[in-house]
Design a protein around this motif. Structure first.
Motif, PDB file in Angstrom:
ATOM      1  N   PRO A  26       4.953   1.900   8.337  1.00 36.13           N
ATOM      2  CA  PRO A  26       4.601   1.316   6.823  1.00 36.13           C
ATOM      3  C   PRO A  26       3.585   2.077   6.244  1.00 36.13           C
ATOM      4  O   PRO A  26       3.587   2.266   5.017  1.00 36.13           O
ATOM      5  CB  PRO A  26       4.589  -0.066   7.158  1.00 36.13           C
ATOM      6  N   VAL A  27       2.380   2.329   6.835  1.00 37.51           N
ATOM      7  CA  VAL A  27       1.205   2.734   6.050  1.00 37.51           C
ATOM      8  C   VAL A  27       1.331   4.218   5.732  1.00 37.51           C
ATOM      9  O   VAL A  27       0.663   4.478   4.879  1.00 37.51           O
ATOM     10  CB  VAL A  27       0.027   2.601   7.017  1.00 37.51           C
ATOM     11  N   LEU A  28       2.316   4.837   6.139  1.00 38.65           N
ATOM     12  CA  LEU A  28       2.356   6.132   5.842  1.00 38.65           C
ATOM     13  C   LEU A  28       3.800   6.609   5.010  1.00 38.65           C
ATOM     14  O   LEU A  28       4.258   7.577   4.827  1.00 38.65           O
ATOM     15  CB  LEU A  28       2.399   7.402   7.114  1.00 38.65           C
ATOM     16  N   ASP A  29       4.295   5.375   4.523  1.00 42.98           N
ATOM     17  CA  ASP A  29       5.494   5.367   3.975  1.00 42.98           C
ATOM     18  C   ASP A  29       5.553   4.456   2.828  1.00 42.98           C
ATOM     19  O   ASP A  29       6.231   3.678   2.467  1.00 42.98           O
ATOM     20  CB  ASP A  29       6.700   5.047   4.669  1.00 42.98           C
ATOM     21  N   PRO A  30       4.616   4.782   1.637  1.00 45.44           N
ATOM     22  CA  PRO A  30       4.285   4.110   0.326  1.00 45.44           C
ATOM     23  C   PRO A  30       5.729   3.816  -0.331  1.00 45.44           C
ATOM     24  O   PRO A  30       6.543   4.729  -0.451  1.00 45.44           O
ATOM     25  CB  PRO A  30       3.298   4.961  -0.464  1.00 45.44           C
ATOM     26  N   ALA A  31       5.851   2.574  -1.006  1.00 42.63           N
ATOM     27  CA  ALA A  31       7.026   2.125  -1.833  1.00 42.63           C
ATOM     28  C   ALA A  31       6.462   1.843  -3.287  1.00 42.63           C
ATOM     29  O   ALA A  31       7.254   1.466  -4.166  1.00 42.63           O
ATOM     30  CB  ALA A  31       7.839   1.326  -1.109  1.00 42.63           C
ATOM     31  N   GLY A  32       5.328   2.239  -3.580  1.00 43.87           N
ATOM     32  CA  GLY A  32       4.805   2.099  -4.861  1.00 43.87           C
ATOM     33  C   GLY A  32       3.677   3.091  -5.247  1.00 43.87           C
ATOM     34  O   GLY A  32       3.139   3.555  -4.343  1.00 43.87           O
ATOM     35  N   PRO A  33       3.106   2.757  -6.544  1.00 42.00           N
ATOM     36  CA  PRO A  33       2.001   3.863  -6.773  1.00 42.00           C
ATOM     37  C   PRO A  33       0.622   3.282  -5.996  1.00 42.00           C
ATOM     38  O   PRO A  33      -0.092   4.142  -5.891  1.00 42.00           O
ATOM     39  CB  PRO A  33       2.059   3.767  -8.444  1.00 42.00           C
ATOM     40  N   TYR A  34       0.476   2.088  -6.032  1.00 42.50           N
ATOM     41  CA  TYR A  34      -0.825   1.704  -5.385  1.00 42.50           C
ATOM     42  C   TYR A  34      -0.950   2.135  -3.740  1.00 42.50           C
ATOM     43  O   TYR A  34      -2.155   2.571  -3.616  1.00 42.50           O
ATOM     44  CB  TYR A  34      -1.269   0.201  -5.615  1.00 42.50           C
ATOM     45  N   ALA A  35       0.215   2.039  -3.156  1.00 48.03           N
ATOM     46  CA  ALA A  35       0.119   2.378  -1.646  1.00 48.03           C
ATOM     47  C   ALA A  35      -0.062   4.012  -1.756  1.00 48.03           C
ATOM     48  O   ALA A  35      -0.453   4.521  -0.734  1.00 48.03           O
ATOM     49  CB  ALA A  35       1.370   1.773  -1.026  1.00 48.03           C
ATOM     50  N   GLY A  36       0.733   4.588  -2.785  1.00 43.58           N
ATOM     51  CA  GLY A  36       0.772   6.023  -2.662  1.00 43.58           C
ATOM     52  C   GLY A  36      -0.565   6.695  -2.698  1.00 43.58           C
ATOM     53  O   GLY A  36      -0.636   7.588  -1.806  1.00 43.58           O
ATOM     54  N   SER A  37      -1.443   6.207  -3.567  1.00 43.65           N
ATOM     55  CA  SER A  37      -2.808   6.801  -3.453  1.00 43.65           C
ATOM     56  C   SER A  37      -3.638   6.545  -2.315  1.00 43.65           C
ATOM     57  O   SER A  37      -4.426   7.532  -2.018  1.00 43.65           O
ATOM     58  CB  SER A  37      -3.524   6.183  -4.857  1.00 43.65           C
ATOM     59  N   VAL A  38      -3.113   5.475  -1.597  1.00 42.02           N
ATOM     60  CA  VAL A  38      -4.034   4.837  -0.313  1.00 42.02           C
ATOM     61  C   VAL A  38      -3.383   6.014   0.780  1.00 42.02           C
ATOM     62  O   VAL A  38      -4.088   6.584   1.516  1.00 42.02           O
ATOM     63  CB  VAL A  38      -3.761   3.694  -0.178  1.00 42.02           C
ATOM     64  N   THR A  39      -2.266   6.156   0.586  1.00 41.48           N
ATOM     65  CA  THR A  39      -1.628   7.130   1.592  1.00 41.48           C
ATOM     66  C   THR A  39      -2.149   8.493   1.636  1.00 41.48           C
ATOM     67  O   THR A  39      -2.199   9.135   2.476  1.00 41.48           O
ATOM     68  CB  THR A  39      -0.027   7.034   1.662  1.00 41.48           C
TER      69      THR A  39
END
Length: 330
Positions: A26-39
């Motif tokens: 999950p930590v490397l599979d973002p499903a939104g913009p906020y997780a995307g920048s962290v990934t």
């Protein structure tokens, strides 16, 4: 296995465990913009770590097996000044500036249409309050958060006991929940699905079993879901069942709340809508009649150290009646 991408007309039919397993993690599979920048920042750090390791191993090989000329140059002042001081200062400064720029969406003010919820960490579960546009409580739930796809959700994070940490890897980064303080983070899902979360700060006892579920709906479906929740009326038939009577007489109502009944306890999770939840026990078991019976009968055997006492004095028929009553709460 990827989370389901269809609409979630029956969210309690399993799927919460799917969001915590499979490849990519999950930590490397973002499903939104906020997780995307962290990934994105995480991948950069991974690659930089590999590159630095490669340079260190190469320097070690030269120091042990290289030619005398190379070994002399490796130990010279020039290499130390460049490799030990100048290079780290330049690279780390550039990384800091780029990282702050990349993740600026995490701290930018939310838009005027953002939805607001308050999640409070408890030992060892999550209290979820949906807030209206005026900031007042509109609806209460537990261990599960429903959000509309494509909309920013502002999550106010609090704790009533010790430090917890809210983390839904596919939707945003992690942020601590500190007693006496309110932290704020944003999450957003760009597609429907079920996204697993976890307390990411050791909080004692069954910390590892303090899970969380976020269910993302298409906007129209979310509006129907919210309207149905806010207009819920306690069914008279359910209120007069043996399960309802046992809920009152065994002391369940002292710790739990069910809207429309005399049960107004606040020590434990709100059970008004437990019949529709993905999971029980704070994200650790799928929600069905069998798991409900097991949890009610002896939650300590499933999640040792949690604050719900065992009800081993209840007969099998009593446990089934209580489980049926819980399943009726929708």
């Amino acid at each position: 296995m990827s989370p389901p991408t269809s609409t979630l007309s029956a969210p309690n039919k399993g799927g919460f465990a799917e969001s915590l397993a499979g490849w990519p993690p999950p930590v490397l599979d973002p499903a939104g913009p906020y997780a995307g920048s962290v990934t994105t920042l995480s991948w950069i750090l991974f690659f930089m770590g590999v590159a630095v390791l490669g340079v260190v191993l190469m320097a070690l090989w030269i120091a042990l097996f290289g030619k005398e000329r190379l070994r002399a140059r490796l130990g010279g002042k020039k290499v130390i000044w460049i490799g030990g001081i100048a290079f780290p200062v330049v690279v780390l400064t550039a990384l800091l500036v780029y990282g702050l720029t990349l993740t600026r969406n995490l701290t930018a003010p939310p838009g005027p249409t953002a939805m607001t919820v308050r999640v409070t960490g408890e030992m060892w579960w999550w209290r979820v309050d949906y807030l209206g546009s005026d900031g007042q409580l509109a609806m209460r739930d537990a261990n599960e958060l429903h959000i509309p796809v494509g909309k920013t959700v502002v999550v106010q994070l609090e704790s009533n006991d010790v430090i917890h940490s809210f983390w839904v890897p596919r939707l945003s980064g992690k942020l601590d929940m500190i007693p006496g303080r309110r932290n704020v983070m944003k999450i957003q899902a760009d597609k429907p699905g079920v996204f697993g979360g976890q307390c990411a700060e050791y909080c004692g006892g069954p910390h590892a079993l303090m899970g969380f579920v976020v269910v993302a709906h298409e906007p129209a479906e979310f509006q129907r879901w919210m309207a149905a929740r806010q207009t819920r009326v306690q069914q008279a038939a359910a209120a007069n069942t043996r399960g309802a009577q046992l809920f009152q007489s065994t002391g369940c109502a002292a710790c739990h709340r069910i809207a429309g009944t005399q049960a107004n306890g606040l020590a434990g999770p709100d059970l008004t809508h437990i019949g529709t939840r993905q999971s029980i026990g704070a994200g650790i078991l799928p929600n069905n009649r069998g798991t409900l019976i097991g949890w009610i009968g002896n939650a300590q055997a499933i999640k040792p150290g949690n604050r719900m006492p065992p009800y081993t004095m209840l007969s099998g028929e009593d446990l089934q009646a209580l489980a049926d009553y819980m399943q009726a709460q929708k």
